[in-house]
Design an enzyme around this catalytic site. Structure first.
Site, PDB file in Angstrom:
ATOM      1  N   ARG A 118       0.836  -1.196   0.000  1.00  0.00           N
ATOM      2  CA  ARG A 118       0.000   0.000   0.000  1.00  0.00           C
ATOM      3  C   ARG A 118       0.879   1.258   0.000  1.00  0.00           C
ATOM      4  O   ARG A 118       1.954   1.274   0.614  1.00  0.00           O
ATOM      5  CB  ARG A 118      -0.839  -0.040   1.289  1.00  0.00           C
ATOM      6  CG  ARG A 118      -1.831   1.080   1.483  1.00  0.00           C
ATOM      7  CD  ARG A 118      -3.028   0.905   0.643  1.00  0.00           C
ATOM      8  NE  ARG A 118      -4.160   1.723   1.080  1.00  0.00           N
ATOM      9  CZ  ARG A 118      -5.144   2.080   0.259  1.00  0.00           C
ATOM     10  NH1 ARG A 118      -5.139   1.707  -1.011  1.00  0.00           N
ATOM     11  NH2 ARG A 118      -6.154   2.786   0.699  1.00  0.00           N
TER      12      ARG A 118
ATOM     13  N   THR B 202      -9.770   0.666  -9.053  1.00  0.00           N
ATOM     14  CA  THR B 202      -8.855  -0.337  -8.553  1.00  0.00           C
ATOM     15  C   THR B 202      -8.949  -1.504  -9.511  1.00  0.00           C
ATOM     16  O   THR B 202      -9.832  -1.527 -10.355  1.00  0.00           O
ATOM     17  CB  THR B 202      -9.321  -0.671  -7.121  1.00  0.00           C
ATOM     18  OG1 THR B 202      -9.231   0.528  -6.346  1.00  0.00           O
ATOM     19  CG2 THR B 202      -8.575  -1.785  -6.465  1.00  0.00           C
TER      20      THR B 202
ATOM     21  N   ASN C 114      -6.486   4.356  -6.743  1.00  0.00           N
ATOM     22  CA  ASN C 114      -7.658   4.898  -6.062  1.00  0.00           C
ATOM     23  C   ASN C 114      -8.707   5.307  -7.088  1.00  0.00           C
ATOM     24  O   ASN C 114      -9.435   4.475  -7.583  1.00  0.00           O
ATOM     25  CB  ASN C 114      -7.325   6.043  -5.111  1.00  0.00           C
ATOM     26  CG  ASN C 114      -8.504   6.334  -4.189  1.00  0.00           C
ATOM     27  OD1 ASN C 114      -9.317   5.447  -3.954  1.00  0.00           O
ATOM     28  ND2 ASN C 114      -8.626   7.535  -3.697  1.00  0.00           N
TER      29      ASN C 114
ATOM     30  N   SER D 230      -7.736   0.906   3.566  1.00  0.00           N
ATOM     31  CA  SER D 230      -8.208   0.443   2.254  1.00  0.00           C
ATOM     32  C   SER D 230      -9.393  -0.490   2.421  1.00  0.00           C
ATOM     33  O   SER D 230      -9.565  -1.116   3.465  1.00  0.00           O
ATOM     34  CB  SER D 230      -7.075  -0.312   1.557  1.00  0.00           C
ATOM     35  OG  SER D 230      -7.541  -0.937   0.399  1.00  0.00           O
ATOM     36  N   SER D 231     -10.180  -0.589   1.369  1.00  0.00           N
ATOM     37  CA  SER D 231     -11.256  -1.595   1.355  1.00  0.00           C
ATOM     38  C   SER D 231     -10.863  -2.814   0.544  1.00  0.00           C
ATOM     39  O   SER D 231     -11.647  -3.760   0.426  1.00  0.00           O
ATOM     40  CB  SER D 231     -12.527  -0.998   0.739  1.00  0.00           C
ATOM     41  OG  SER D 231     -13.000   0.068   1.519  1.00  0.00           O
TER      42      SER D 231
ATOM     43  N   GLY E 206     -13.821   0.382  -4.684  1.00  0.00           N
ATOM     44  CA  GLY E 206     -13.862   1.260  -3.506  1.00  0.00           C
ATOM     45  C   GLY E 206     -14.606   0.585  -2.370  1.00  0.00           C
ATOM     46  O   GLY E 206     -14.361  -0.583  -2.048  1.00  0.00           O
TER      47      GLY E 206
HETATM   48  N1  GLY Z   1      -8.534   3.049  -3.040  1.00  0.00           N
HETATM   49  C1  GLY Z   1      -9.554   2.146  -2.710  1.00  0.00           C
HETATM   50  C2  GLY Z   1      -9.198   1.297  -1.554  1.00  0.00           C
HETATM   51  O1  GLY Z   1      -8.049   1.018  -1.330  1.00  0.00           O
HETATM   52  O2  GLY Z   1     -10.081   0.923  -0.831  1.00  0.00           O
END
Ligand code: GLY
Length: 565
Positions: A102, A377, A397, A448-449, A470
Site C-alpha cells: 500500500r 482499482t 484509487n 483500504s477496502s 472502492g
Molecule cells: N482506493 C480504494 C481502496 O483502497 O479501498
C-alpha cells in the site's frame, strides 16, 4: 458503467452458457475448467502475459508480476506502477502470507493538510492535485514477492510489459470510450504532456504506443526496485512533484518498503477464509460479514430474495459502522483485530436487527470493544500447475488516479491520500467516513477496502477472489463467496450475478439494475430500505478449484478475461 451482459439466459451442457449482451445479442460463454493454471484479470493482453509465464514454467507469483506490469500498460485506469496494493498468497502446501504494498503518506504530510483556514475540507485537494499522491508501493511489492516466492528471473517477467508499451496494444471498444470521456480532464491535469491525449477520438482497434513508459519499465527490468525508487525515474517523480507543490521526496521514495503481514483467517461453515489484515479494512469486514450471516438458512431463502437481502444489508450496516472507528494502519494505530473478529462480538452486533423494519443507520454507532482505547482499482486471481494461488488487488484509487502523469516517465500517479480521513466524519470519495484511526500522519498507510481473499475447503484450495470498487469491494467479495457456497452458482455465474451494496452511511442501498425481482423490491421498500438503482458494482475476477481443474469467473462488467491451460 453499463453491463456488458444483461443476464445469463441458458446453461448449455455443463460449462457453456448463453448470455445476452447490451446490444441484445446472444453470446456464448465458455466455463471449461483448466488443469494447469488460470489467470483472471481486467484486460485480455495482461491475462495472456500471465498465461505465457505460467506456460514457461513460472509459478503464480511470477505470473502476477507479469500481469501487474502488463496492466500498468494496458489498463491505465487502475493497473499501475504509480499506486499500491495487497497480495494474499497460498502455496500448494497450504502456507499462507500477505504482502502489504500500500502507498504511504509522504513524510511532509500532516493531519490537516486538506483543510482551509476555517477547518473545512478543500474540495478535490486529496483527489486531483500533486498532493493527492501517496508514495507508490507497487514496484517494491512485486520485487519483494518475486524475491521471496518467484521461480523465474525478474527481467523475464517485466519484459512482456515493455513489449506491450513499445509495440503498442489495441484498444477495446470500452477502452476507447473511457479514453474519449477522460480527454478534457487529462488535458487540464497535464498541460504540455500528451499521454493518452489525441486530437481525434480513440476508436476500437487503435494502437496505443507508450515509449516513455517502455523506458521506465526498462529501468525497472534492469535495476529492480532501484530502477523506480532511485535514479532517473525517481528524479522524474520528484521533478513532477516540484512542478505542482507535491510532497513526495527522493528520501520518501528510497525509504519505501512493502511489509509482509500474517494473513487473517476465519471460518464459514466448512470453509476457511484467508485474507488481508489492516491496513485493509476488507479482510476484517469480510470475516465479520460471513460470521454475521452464518447461522441463517440463506440457501433455503435463495439468492437475492428479500430475507437474504435484508440480512445482508443489516450485517453490512453494522460492519461498516465499525470500520469507521476502529480500522487504520496497524503500524500507527492499535487496531483491535482480535476483538473485532471475536464471534461473540460479531453476533452481539446483530442483536438490534429486527425483521419488521430497516434499522436506521442513525441508530447504529460503532460497537463498544471492552478494554479498547479509544471506479478505480483492479484485481487479479492466479493459480498455477503446482497449486499455488495469489489474489492481488491493486489501485491508483480513483479512475486514472490523480490524472497526473509523471512527465518523461509516462505513468500515472495515485490519489490514494483521499483514502485517509481528511477530517473526522467528512466522507471521502466513496462516502466512507473515518476518524482518528485513519487520520493523516507522515509515512502512515491509508485505510483500504481492498479485499483479496483465498478460500480453503477441508484444508484444500477452493477459491481465489477479489474485486475493485472502492467501498463496494467488501460487499462484492462477500456476495460472490455466498453465491458459490450458499446458492450453488459456478464461478462464472457467481461473478456475473447482480449485486447490491450498503455501507452504513449514507443510509441507502445501491442495487444493480435487475438485481431484485418486483416482489423483493416491494417488500424491502415497505420495510424502509431506500433502494437506489446503480450501474455495475465491482468487477470480480475469481477462480474456483473443482475436481476437473480451475474454473475462472471473469467479470462481464468490463473487458475482464480468463486465460487458462
Ligand atoms: N482506493 C480504494 C481502496 O483502497 O479501498
Amino acid at each position: 458503467m453499463r453491463n456488458k451482459y444483461y443476464l445469463i439466459l441458458l446453461v448449455l451442457a455443463g460449462n457453456l452458457f448463453i448470455a445476452v449482451n447490451v446490444k441484445g445479442q446472444a453470446e456464448k460463454i465458455d466455463n471449461t475448467p483448466n488443469a494447469n493454471g488460470m489467470v483472471v484479470c481486467a484486460y485480455p493482453d495482461a491475462a495472456q502475459a500471465g498465461l505465457a509465464i505460467l506456460k514457461k514454467g513460472g509459478n503464480a507469483v511470477d505470473a502476477a508480476v507479469a500481469v501487474q506490469f502488463a496492466l500498468a500498460v494496458t489498463f491505465p485506469e487502475a493497473g499501475n506502477i504509480g499506486g499500491g496494493g495487497f497480495m494474499v498468497y497460498r502455496s500448494t502446501k497450504g502456507e499462507t502470507n500477505t504482502l502489504d504494498f500500500r502507498e504511504k503518506a509522504p513524510s511532509g504530510a500532516s493531519a490537516n493538510m486538506y483543510l482551509d483556514a476555517s477547518g473545512n475540507v478543500i474540495p478535490g485537494m486529496s483527489l486531483s492535485t500533486h498532493q493527492a499522491s501517496g508514495v507508490p508501493g507497487s514496484v517494491d511489492g512485486l520485487y519483494e514477492a518475486n524475491r521471496k516466492y518467484g521461480k523465474l528471473k525478474w527481467a523475464e517477467l517485466v519484459q512482456p510489459s515493455i513489449d506491450l508499451a513499445r509495440n503498442g496494444y489495441k484498444l477495446t471498444k470500452r477502452q476507447a470510450d473511457v479514453y474519449n470521456r477522460i480527454q478534457n480532464t487529462l488535458k487540464k491535469a497535464n498541460p504540455g504532456k500528451s499521454y493518452l491525449i489525441k486530437d481525434s477520438p480513440w476508436k476500437e482497434g487503435d494502437l496505443l504506443v507508450q515509449e516513455d513508459l517502455a523506458k521506465t519499465l526498462e529501468q525497472i527490468r534492469d535495476k529492480g526496485r532501484k530502477g523506480f525508487y532511485e535514479g532517473v525515474v525517481a528524479d522524474e517523480i520528484v521533478a513532477e512533484m516540484k512542478s505542482g507543490n507535491g510532497l513526495i521526496t527522493k528520501a520518501d521514495l528510497k525509504n519505501y518498503h512493502s511489509v509482509w503481514r500474517k494473513a487473517i483467517t476465519g471460518n464459514y461453515k466448512d470453509y476457511k477464509v484467508i485474507t488481508m489484515p489492516p491496513p485493509s479494512s476488507g479482510g476484517i469486514a469480510l470475516l465479520s460479514l460471513l460470521k454475521s450471516v452464518e447461522k441463517y438458512p440463506l440457501h433455503q431463502w435463495g439468492h437475492n430474495q428479500d430475507s437474504t437481502v435484508q440480512l445482508i444489508i443489516e450485517a453490512e450496516r453494522r460492519v461498516y459502522a465499525d470500520r469507521s472507528k476502529y480500522l487504520g494502519d496497524p503500524d500507527f494505530f492499535k487496531v483491535p483485530v482480535d476483538s473485532l473478529l471475536r464471534t461473540s462480538y460479531i453476533l452481539s452486533r446483530m442483536n438490534s436487527f429486527t425483521w419488521s423494519a430497516a434499522t436506521p443507520s442513525t441508530s447504529i454507532q460503532p460497537g463498544t470493544i471492552p478494554g479498547y482505547e479509544s471506479d478505480q482499482t483492479t484485481h487479479y486471481s492466479i493459480t498455477d500447475r503446482e497449486g499455488n494461488a495469489v489474489s492481488i488487488t491493486t489501485t491508483l484509487n480513483g479512475s486514472f488516479g490523480s490524472k497526473i502523469f509523471v512527465k518523461g516517465a509516462g505513468f500515472l500517479l495515485n490519489n490514494e491520500m483521499d483514502d485517509f480521513s481528511s477530517k473526522p466524519g467528512v466522507p471521502n470519495m466513496y462516502g466512507l467516513v473515518g476518524g482518528k484511526a485513519n487520520s493523516i500522519q507522515p509515512n502512515k498507510r491509508m485505510l483500504s477496502s481492498m479485499t483479496p481473499a483465498i478460500i480453503e475447503k477441508n484444508g484444500k484450495l477452493f477459491m481465489v477472489v477479489g474485486t475493485p470498487g472502492g467501498a463496494t469491494i467488501i460487499t462484492s467479495v462477500f456476495q460472490t463467496i455466498l453465491n458459490v457456497i450458499e446458492f450453488d452458482q459456478n464461478m462464472q455465474q457467481s461473478v456475473s450475478s447482480k449485486r447490491f451494496h450498503h455501507q452504513w452511511l449514507p443510509d441507502n442501498v445501491q442495487v444493480e439494475r435487475g438485481a431484485f425481482d418486483e416482489k423483493t423490491q416491494t417488500i424491502l421498500e415497505q420495510k424502509g430500505y431506500k433502494l437506489i438503482s446503480s450501474g455495475g458494482i465491482g468487477r470480480v475476477d475469481a477462480i474456483l478449484k473443482t475436481p476437473l481443474g480451475y474454473e475462472g469467473g471473469a467479470d462481464p462488467r468490463g473487458d475482464d478475461t480468463k486465460a487458462g491451460w
